[in-house]
Design a protein around this motif. Structure first.
Motif, PDB file in Angstrom:
ATOM      1  N   MET A  47      31.289  32.529  40.067  1.00 38.66           N
ATOM      2  CA  MET A  47      30.506  33.392  39.179  1.00 38.66           C
ATOM      3  C   MET A  47      30.396  34.798  39.752  1.00 38.66           C
ATOM      4  SD  MET A  47      29.850  32.476  36.322  1.00 38.66           S
ATOM      5  CE  MET A  47      29.360  33.670  35.103  1.00 38.66           C
ATOM      6  N   LEU A 103      32.363  36.125  41.979  1.00 40.98           N
ATOM      7  CA  LEU A 103      33.699  36.707  41.963  1.00 40.98           C
ATOM      8  C   LEU A 103      34.010  37.297  40.603  1.00 40.98           C
ATOM      9  CD1 LEU A 103      36.341  34.510  43.779  1.00 40.98           C
ATOM     10  CD2 LEU A 103      36.074  36.989  43.853  1.00 40.98           C
ATOM     11  N   ARG A 104      33.621  36.522  39.586  1.00 39.73           N
ATOM     12  CA  ARG A 104      33.915  36.937  38.221  1.00 39.73           C
ATOM     13  C   ARG A 104      33.186  38.238  37.896  1.00 39.73           C
ATOM     14  NH1 ARG A 104      33.375  33.076  32.967  1.00 39.73           N
ATOM     15  NH2 ARG A 104      34.654  34.354  31.634  1.00 39.73           N
ATOM     16  N   GLY A 163      34.768  41.068  39.597  1.00 38.15           N
ATOM     17  CA  GLY A 163      35.973  41.494  38.897  1.00 38.15           C
ATOM     18  C   GLY A 163      35.628  42.405  37.731  1.00 38.15           C
ATOM     19  N   ARG A 164      34.542  42.063  37.081  1.00 34.36           N
ATOM     20  CA  ARG A 164      34.153  42.852  35.906  1.00 34.36           C
ATOM     21  C   ARG A 164      33.777  44.272  36.321  1.00 34.36           C
ATOM     22  NH1 ARG A 164      29.758  39.944  32.854  1.00 34.36           N
ATOM     23  NH2 ARG A 164      28.590  41.809  32.393  1.00 34.36           N
ATOM     24  N   ALA A 217      34.757  45.808  38.952  1.00 29.78           N
ATOM     25  CA  ALA A 217      35.972  46.500  39.377  1.00 29.78           C
ATOM     26  C   ALA A 217      36.699  47.058  38.154  1.00 29.78           C
ATOM     27  CB  ALA A 217      36.893  45.542  40.128  1.00 29.78           C
ATOM     28  N   LEU A 218      36.705  46.278  37.100  1.00 26.61           N
ATOM     29  CA  LEU A 218      37.362  46.719  35.873  1.00 26.61           C
ATOM     30  C   LEU A 218      36.674  47.945  35.305  1.00 26.61           C
ATOM     31  CD1 LEU A 218      38.208  43.501  33.877  1.00 26.61           C
ATOM     32  CD2 LEU A 218      39.750  45.330  34.536  1.00 26.61           C
ATOM     33  N   CYS A 228      45.221  45.933  34.566  1.00 28.34           N
ATOM     34  CA  CYS A 228      45.563  44.503  34.528  1.00 28.34           C
ATOM     35  C   CYS A 228      46.895  44.222  33.842  1.00 28.34           C
ATOM     36  CB  CYS A 228      44.472  43.708  33.803  1.00 28.34           C
ATOM     37  SG  CYS A 228      42.933  43.630  34.708  1.00 28.34           S
ATOM     38  N   ILE A 275      50.049  39.922  36.532  1.00 30.23           N
ATOM     39  CA  ILE A 275      48.885  39.155  36.983  1.00 30.23           C
ATOM     40  C   ILE A 275      48.828  37.826  36.239  1.00 30.23           C
ATOM     41  CG2 ILE A 275      46.368  39.107  37.070  1.00 30.23           C
ATOM     42  CD1 ILE A 275      46.386  42.117  37.388  1.00 30.23           C
ATOM     43  N   SER A 276      48.692  36.768  37.013  1.00 29.54           N
ATOM     44  CA  SER A 276      48.652  35.430  36.425  1.00 29.54           C
ATOM     45  C   SER A 276      47.496  35.313  35.430  1.00 29.54           C
ATOM     46  CB  SER A 276      48.478  34.399  37.545  1.00 29.54           C
ATOM     47  OG  SER A 276      48.391  33.113  36.980  1.00 29.54           O
TER      48      SER A 276
END
Lengths: 189, 411
Positions: free
Chosen positions: A1, A3-4, A7-8, A10-11, A34, A43-44
Motif C-alpha cells: 500500500m 509502495l503504491r 508510486g502515485r 512520484a507520478l 510510464c 514497464i511491465s
C-alpha cells in the motif's frame, strides 16, 4: 500500500516537473514517464499507447477522467483535464509509431494464439492485422503480460468501464487460452 | 531519474499483482458471442459505432442537414450534454435529468427564463438513467438504485440507497435501463438479454418488470423481450407500448426491430426462439417446430438493425391534428448492417388495438446514404408544455427542440 502511494506521488511529481518543460501537448511528458517517450512502454503491466486509434484513446482518457474506467493512478493524473487537452493527447499518440519490444517468439505458443484468434474472430473488430480501429484498441505489439491481464479482467467483470461487448466476446474462450493469445498479439508488428 | 523509474515500476507491478489476486472466481457459463455469427459472415468487419465522448457546442451542430415535414422547425435546445439519453422532467419542466451510458453521469438541466444551464448531479455510475416522479428522482444504474427525495427544485443531498430491494441481476450487456413510473404508481424496469442470442443464463433476463417504488411487489409483466430501449403508455388505452431490438448476425435484412404492445401482463414476445415476422431462430431454436407458438407479434416492425429507442405518443396542441396520439420513435441507427439504416425519428400511426400501423419518416438527415456515414443519433423524446418535441442526440450530446407553426396563409 505504501509502495503504491509512493508510486502515485512520484507520478504526480513527474507530472509537475514535466509541465515545466514546455512541449506540445504539455501533458505528453507526464505520459512518457510510464508509457515511454515515444508511447512504447517498457514497464511491465503498463500498456503501449503509440499507434492506438484516436477514438480509443480519447474515449479511454475521458472515461478515466470521469472515474469510470482505468487505474487509480490514471484517474488521479487525469482529474480535471479539459476535453481539448485530451483530444490533443489522443491525436498525438495515435500519430506515433508502435514499435514493439523485440522479445523472443515461442513458435508453438504463437501458432496456438494465431489459431485461437482466428477461431474467435478477434479480427472482426480489431481488424485482421489487429491494429485496431475507432473505439477498438490496437493489439498488435502490445505488451504480452498486459494483454493477458486485461483478458482476465474482462473474464471476471473487473475491467471497470470496459465495453460489455468485449466481455461477451470472451465468453466461451477458456482462460487457459489467454496466454497464447497474449503472446501472439504481442509479437505482431 | 533511476529512483523515479524504480518507484513507478514498483507501483505498476504492485497494482498488477493486486488485480490478479482478485481474479479467483469461477468463470461464467459461455453464452458464446459468435454462436449467432454464421460462417458466411465470419469475415464481416461490422462492429458497433463509437460514441463521441467530448462536448459538442450548439454552434458545431450541422442543424441545416436536419429535414422535417413542412411547417416544422428545429433548434438546439441544450448542448454540451455528452452522451445524453433518456430525459425526465419535474412538474413545471424547470428541471430535467438526463442519464448517459459509458460516461456514468446524470445531468441536471435548469430550464428557466428561456435558458438552459446544466451540471453533473451524479457520476461514476454504471450506465445510469433517471426518472422523476412525485417529488423524487430515481437513478437506476445497472448495479444500483438511488432515490433522491425532495428533488423538485434539484436533486441535492445524499440519496437513499434502494439497491438491495430491487435485486438487480449481475450481467451488464444489454442492461442499461429505460425506467418510467406508470399511472399505477409502479416503476417499470426492463432487464435485457445478456447476449446477442442465447438460452438465458437465468430467468432474470429478457423481460420487463414493475415494482412498487420501494422495490417491493416485483412482477414480471412481459417475457421474451431481448432488449427494449423505450416505452410509453397509449394515451387512449393506457396500454404499454415498447420498442425491442432484433438480434444481430443474421444479415442485412433482419430480424427487424419491433414496436410491441402489451395487451395483458404476462405476454411472451419471443426471445430467444422467435423473432419479428415469425422468424424461428436458426441457432437456439433449431428443430423446434412451434418456436412462435403463443408469441405475441409486434404492432409493426421498425426496420433491420435500426436500434429503435425512445417512443412518445404525442398529446400536445402545437403540431397539426393528424399528429394527435401518434407514436414518435427515435431510431439510433444500425451497426450490424453493411448499409446504414435508421438514424432518424419516425412516426407510427396505428389504432389503439395496434392494427393498421403505418410508419413515416419525420426527422431525418443525420445519415448520409451516399457516404454510408452518420453524424447524429436520435435517441429519446420528451414533450414540452407548449407542445413542442424534444429529441436527444446521443452522438452529439445535445437536445433538439422541434416546433411547428402553420404556414401564413392558413392563419
Amino acid at each position: 500500500m505504501l509502495l503504491r502511494a509512493g508510486g502515485r506521488w512520484a507520478l504526480l511529481a513527474a507530472l509537475f516537473i514535466s509541465n515545466a518543460v514546455a512541449q506540445v501537448p504539455g501533458k505528453a511528458k507526464a505520459c512518457a514517464a510510464c508509457h515511454g517517450e515515444d508511447g512504447n512502454s517498457s514497464i511491465s503491466g503498463t500498456p503501449s499507447i503509440a499507434g492506438q486509434p484516436r477514438i480509443f484513446l480519447e474515449n479511454y482518457l475521458i472515461m478515466t477522467r470521469e472515474g469510470v474506467r482505468g487505474s487509480e493512478v490514471m484517474q488521479v493524473l487525469l482529474k480535471g483535464v479539459p476535453d481539448a487537452e485530451i483530444i490533443a493527447l489522443s491525436n498525438h499518440y495515435a500519430g506515433l509509431k508502435a514499435s514493439p519490444l523485440s522479445g523472443s517468439v515461442d513458435r508453438n505458443l504463437f501458432e496456438r494464439g494465431r489459431g485461437i484468434a482466428a477461431r474467435s474472430r478477434c479480427g472482426s473488430c480489431h481488424l485482421p492485422n489487429y491494429v485496431g480501429r475507432q473505439q477498438m484498441p490496437r493489439l498488435a505489439g502490445q505488451r504480452e503480460e498486459f494483454l493477458a491481464e486485461v483478458m482476465l479482467q474482462y473474464r471476471y467483470n473487473r475491467r471497470r468501464g470496459g465495453d460489455t461487448m468485449m466481455s461477451a466476446a470472451l465468453y466461451g474462450i477458456p482462460e487457459t487460452d489467454f496466454p497464447a493469445l497474449a503472446h501472439y498479439f504481442s509479437r505482431l508488428k | 531519474m533511476k529512483t523515479k523509474a524504480f518507484a513507478l515500476t514498483s507501483a505498476a507491478v504492485l497494482a498488477f499483482t493486486v488485480q490478479s489476486a482478485f481474479s479467483q472466481d469461477k468463470p461464467k457459463p459461455p453464452p458464446a458471442w459468435h454462436q449467432g455469427k454464421p460462417a458466411a459472415m465470419a469475415e464481416s468487419k461490422l462492429a458497433p459505432n463509437p460514441g463521441k465522448m467530448t462536448e459538442t457546442a450548439a454552434a458545431e451542430v450541422p442543424l441545416g442537414k436536419i429535414k422535417l415535414p413542412k411547417g416544422f422547425a428545429v433548434e438546439v435546445w441544450a448542448d454540451k450534454l455528452v452522451g445524453a439519453r433518456a430525459m425526465t422532467m419535474n412538474e413545471d419542466q424547470s428541471r430535467m435529468w438526463i442519464g448517459t451510458r459509458g460516461l456514468g453521469r446524470v445531468y441536471e438541466v435548469s430550464n428557466e427564463g428561456g435558458k438552459r444551464t446544466h451540471k453533473v448531479m451524479a457520476e461514476k455510475l454504471t450506465q445510469p438513467t433517471s426518472v422523476y416522479a412525485n417529488g423524487a428522482l430515481y437513478v437506476f444504474a445497472i448495479d444500483k438504485v438511488l432515490r433522491y427525495d425532495n428533488a423538485t427544485r434539484g436533486a441535492t443531498g445524499q440519496p437513499v440507497d434502494m439497491t438491495a430491494a430491487f435485486k438487480l441481476p449481475p450481467e451488464q450487456h444489454h442492461n442499461w435501463k429505460y425506467v418510467r413510473m406508470g399511472a399505477d404508481k409502479k416503476l417499470y424496469v426492463p432487464f435485457g438479454a445478456p447476449c446477442n442470442i442465447c438460452e438465458l443464463p437465468t430467468n432474470e433476463y429478457a423481460q420487463i418488470r414493475r415494482y412498487n417504488p420501494d422495490g417491493s411487489g416485483m412482477e414480471v409483466i412481459a417475457t421474451g423481450v431481448r432488449n427494449t430501449q423505450g416505452f410509453d403508455w397509449h394515451p387512449k388505452s393506457g396500454e404499454l407500448w415498447f420498442t425491442d431490438h432484433g438480434r444481430d448476425w443474421l444479415g442485412d435484412k433482419g430480424p427487424e426491430d419491433e414496436l410491441n404492445r402489451l395487451a395483458k401482463p404476462g405476454q411472451n414476445f419471443g426471445f430467444p426462439y422467435c423473432h419479428a415476422n415469425k422468424i424461428t431462430d436458426p441457432d437456439v431454436a433449431k428443430g423446434k417446430k412451434d418456436a412462435c407458438k403463443d408469441v405475441t407479434m409486434p404492432v409493426t416492425t421498425m426496420g433491420p438493425h435500426a436500434a429503435a429507442m425512445g417512443i412518445h405518443f404525442y398529446t400536445g396542441d402545437m403540431f397539426p391534428k393528424e399528429y394527435q396520439g401518434v407514436a414518435f420513435i427515435a431510431r439510433k441507427g444500425s451497426w450490424n448492417r453493411t448499409t446504414k439504416f435508421g438514424y432518424d425519428v419516425v412516426t407510427v400511426k396505428a389504432g389503439a388495438d395496434g392494427k393498421g400501423a403505418k410508419t413515416a419518416p419525420f426527422m431525418t438527415g443525420f445519415m448520409d446514404p451516399k457516404e454510408n456515414s452518420f453524424w447524429g443519433r436520435p435517441a429519446y423524446l420528451a414533450q414540452l408544455k407548449d407542445g413542442s418535441l424534444l429529441v436527444s442526440d446521443e452522438q452529439q450530446g445535445v437536445i433538439y427542440r422541434v416546433s411547428y407553426s402553420a404556414p401564413a396563409k392558413n392563419k
